[in-house]
Design a protein around this motif. Structure first.
Motif, PDB file in Angstrom:
ATOM      1  N   GLY A  70      38.817  77.773  45.893  1.00 35.86           N
ATOM      2  CA  GLY A  70      40.151  78.215  46.310  1.00 35.86           C
ATOM      3  C   GLY A  70      40.838  79.153  45.328  1.00 35.86           C
ATOM      4  O   GLY A  70      41.500  80.112  45.726  1.00 35.86           O
ATOM      5  N   ASP A 102      48.706  74.100  40.377  1.00 35.03           N
ATOM      6  CA  ASP A 102      49.628  73.332  41.222  1.00 35.03           C
ATOM      7  C   ASP A 102      50.672  72.589  40.380  1.00 35.03           C
ATOM      8  O   ASP A 102      51.846  72.517  40.753  1.00 35.03           O
ATOM      9  CB  ASP A 102      48.851  72.347  42.112  1.00 35.03           C
ATOM     10  N   ASP A 105      50.431  83.126  41.834  1.00 32.18           N
ATOM     11  CA  ASP A 105      49.783  84.432  42.007  1.00 32.18           C
ATOM     12  C   ASP A 105      50.840  85.478  42.380  1.00 32.18           C
ATOM     13  O   ASP A 105      50.964  86.532  41.741  1.00 32.18           O
ATOM     14  CB  ASP A 105      48.728  84.283  43.130  1.00 32.18           C
ATOM     15  N   GLY A 114      40.624  73.262  43.469  1.00 36.88           N
ATOM     16  CA  GLY A 114      41.651  72.277  43.180  1.00 36.88           C
ATOM     17  C   GLY A 114      41.112  71.098  42.381  1.00 36.88           C
ATOM     18  O   GLY A 114      41.823  70.487  41.594  1.00 36.88           O
TER      19      GLY A 114
HETATM   20  O1  KG4 Z   1      38.699  75.113  47.043  1.00 38.45           O
HETATM   21  P1  KG4 Z   1      40.004  74.604  47.489  1.00 38.45           P
HETATM   22  O2  KG4 Z   1      40.561  75.119  48.780  1.00 38.45           O
HETATM   23  O3  KG4 Z   1      40.005  73.052  47.578  1.00 38.45           O
HETATM   24  C1  KG4 Z   1      39.253  72.257  46.702  1.00 38.45           C
HETATM   25  O4  KG4 Z   1      38.031  72.087  46.934  1.00 38.45           O
HETATM   26  O5  KG4 Z   1      39.876  71.799  45.714  1.00 38.45           O
HETATM   27  O6  KG4 Z   1      41.055  74.927  46.300  1.00 38.45           O
HETATM   28  C2  KG4 Z   1      42.404  74.633  46.404  1.00 38.45           C
HETATM   29  C3  KG4 Z   1      43.110  75.139  45.151  1.00 38.45           C
HETATM   30  C4  KG4 Z   1      44.570  74.693  45.063  1.00 38.45           C
HETATM   31  O7  KG4 Z   1      44.794  74.149  43.783  1.00 38.45           O
HETATM   32  C5  KG4 Z   1      45.347  76.000  45.242  1.00 38.45           C
HETATM   33  O8  KG4 Z   1      46.596  76.020  44.562  1.00 38.45           O
HETATM   34  C6  KG4 Z   1      44.381  77.005  44.648  1.00 38.45           C
HETATM   35  O9  KG4 Z   1      43.123  76.577  45.110  1.00 38.45           O
HETATM   36  N1  KG4 Z   1      44.647  78.399  45.087  1.00 38.45           N
HETATM   37  C7  KG4 Z   1      44.992  79.396  44.229  1.00 38.45           C
HETATM   38  C8  KG4 Z   1      45.204  80.551  45.031  1.00 38.45           C
HETATM   39  N2  KG4 Z   1      44.967  80.218  46.342  1.00 38.45           N
HETATM   40  C9  KG4 Z   1      44.619  78.889  46.339  1.00 38.45           C
HETATM   41  N3  KG4 Z   1      45.159  79.391  42.894  1.00 38.45           N
HETATM   42  C10 KG4 Z   1      45.526  80.555  42.307  1.00 38.45           C
HETATM   43  N4  KG4 Z   1      45.769  81.699  43.008  1.00 38.45           N
HETATM   44  C11 KG4 Z   1      45.596  81.744  44.352  1.00 38.45           C
HETATM   45  N5  KG4 Z   1      45.821  82.885  45.019  1.00 38.45           N
END
Ligand code: KG4
Ligand code: ZN
Length: 341
Positions: free
Chosen positions: A279, A170, A187, A140
């Motif tokens: 993520g 997002d 997704d 994110g």
């Molecule tokens: O790593 P994370 O949990 O938190 C941070 O360290 O930022 O990443 C969160 C991000 C969010 O923007 C969320 O929309 C994205 O990961 N995310 C995805 C998917 N699952 C989570 N983006 C695309 N496809 C997915 N399946």
């Protein structure tokens, strides 16, 4: 060595007990409490609410994670980068426990931890990443290429000039009126579209692939948001069908850029392994495309964590504490939100 790890960077409160196992790390427990549902009402994270939820969840989550592990050797905690109010809850709790239990406190960088999730294994004959490696952290807040020469030598070698990739997912999801967090929604939406429909859609609606022909490892995703916004304006009616098509084309654009940049990173650094983390690494299509690109180069192994260790969790923090000597933890963020000295 058995480690209790705590993670409270953003809207997840997590605790985990992990131990060293066959050259990697085994997870004994991994508990994650998320305040994402509260934030989804607002379409994004509200730092004040995230911090207050951390305060509520931290003790129950630690109690649950440690209920079968009364004896631990060290405590690990994420110290940044992240939201200050959220981080403080985890850091102060970890410091207090370390002091009360007279155990060492190991400080862990959140981005390094995402990468180290790839050292979590279930069986001791599982393959582990070999170094030197190229890691691509897609989350994110980050889109980083990291060259890991050896476990103590990490260097940021590329990244985004503007929005992080998860942030772009997002924001685009918000434009399409999908609930927060948008990544998983985009997704799902793009998987609903069949290839023929997508091909005819892009004949007139192709989005840009920013910096794809640029030889550096720099990326840019904010333009895609503008492209989506333009497409939405052009479509007279925004229905589930054209929303899904836009989501699919956005995902294809992002994927093509990442695949092309990964290819450049592989050619430049000739790594033994490619490691994906963060993520956004939970995205089915991206996992598949990045794997295919890596495996088209002979001899390079591809690693991506199990889905449950892609998003924020504490097992990855414990894995870092076990695999990397603490004093050598690099700080990948140019401006960490919190440093403990
Ligand atoms: O790593 P994370 O949990 O938190 C941070 O360290 O930022 O990443 C969160 C991000 C969010 O923007 C969320 O929309 C994205 O990961 N995310 C995805 C998917 N699952 C989570 N983006 C695309 N496809 C997915 N399946
Ligand atoms: Zn994260």
């Amino acid at each position: 060595m058995k480690v209790l790890a705590i993670e409270s960077t953003c809207d997840e409160t997590a605790a985990s007990v992990v131990e060293s196992f066959g050259g990697g790390v085994k997870v004994i427990s991994s508990i994650v409490a998320s305040s994402v549902e509260i934030h989804s009402k607002y379409g994004g994270i509200i730092p004040e609410i995230a911090a207050r939820e951390q305060i509520k969840s931290i003790v129950p989550v630690i109690l649950e994670a440690t209920k079968d592990s009364p004896l631990i050797d060290a405590i690990a905690v994420t110290y940044g980068p992240g939201l200050m109010g959220s981080l403080l809850v985890g850091v102060e709790t970890a410091k207090s426990l370390a002091w009360a239990w007279k155990k060492p406190l190991i400080e862990v960088n959140h981005m390094v931890a995402h990468v180290m999730a790839n050292w979590i294994i279930n069986n001791n004959d599982e393959l582990l990443p070999e170094l030197p490696a190229i890691a691509l952290i897609i989350s994110g807040g980050h889109t980083d290429f990291v060259h890991i020469k050896n476990i103590n030598d990490w260097k940021l070698v590329g990244g985004t000039r503007d929005d992080a990739i998860g942030e772009a997912f997002d924001k685009v999801a918000r434009l399409l009126d999908f609930p927060y967090p948008g990544g998983p929604e985009i997704d799902k939406a793009s998987q609903r579209v069949n290839d023929d429909d997508w091909k005819s859609f892009v004949k007139t609606n192709k989005m840009p692939r920013p910096l794809i022909n640029d030889n550096s490892l720099e990326m840019s995703f904010s333009g895609l948001k503008a492209a989506v916004s333009r497409l939405i304006t052009e479509e007279k009616v925004l229905n589930i069908h054209n929303k899904d098509l836009i989501a699919r084309e956005f995902s294809e654009a992002v994927s093509e850029v990442l695949v092309s940049k990964l290819n450049k990173a592989i050619e430049k650094y000739q790594p033994k392994s490619v490691i994906i983390a963060g993520g956004v690494a939970a995205n089915g299509k991206l996992r598949e495309n990045l794997r295919t690109e890596t495996e088209s180069h002979t001899g390079i192994k591809f690693f991506v964590p199990q889905i449950k260790y892609c998003g924020d969790n504490a097992a990855m923090v414990g894995a870092t504490a076990i695999m990397i000597p603490n004093t050598a933890n690099p700080n990948l963020s140019p401006n960490p939100s919190l440093e403990i000295v």
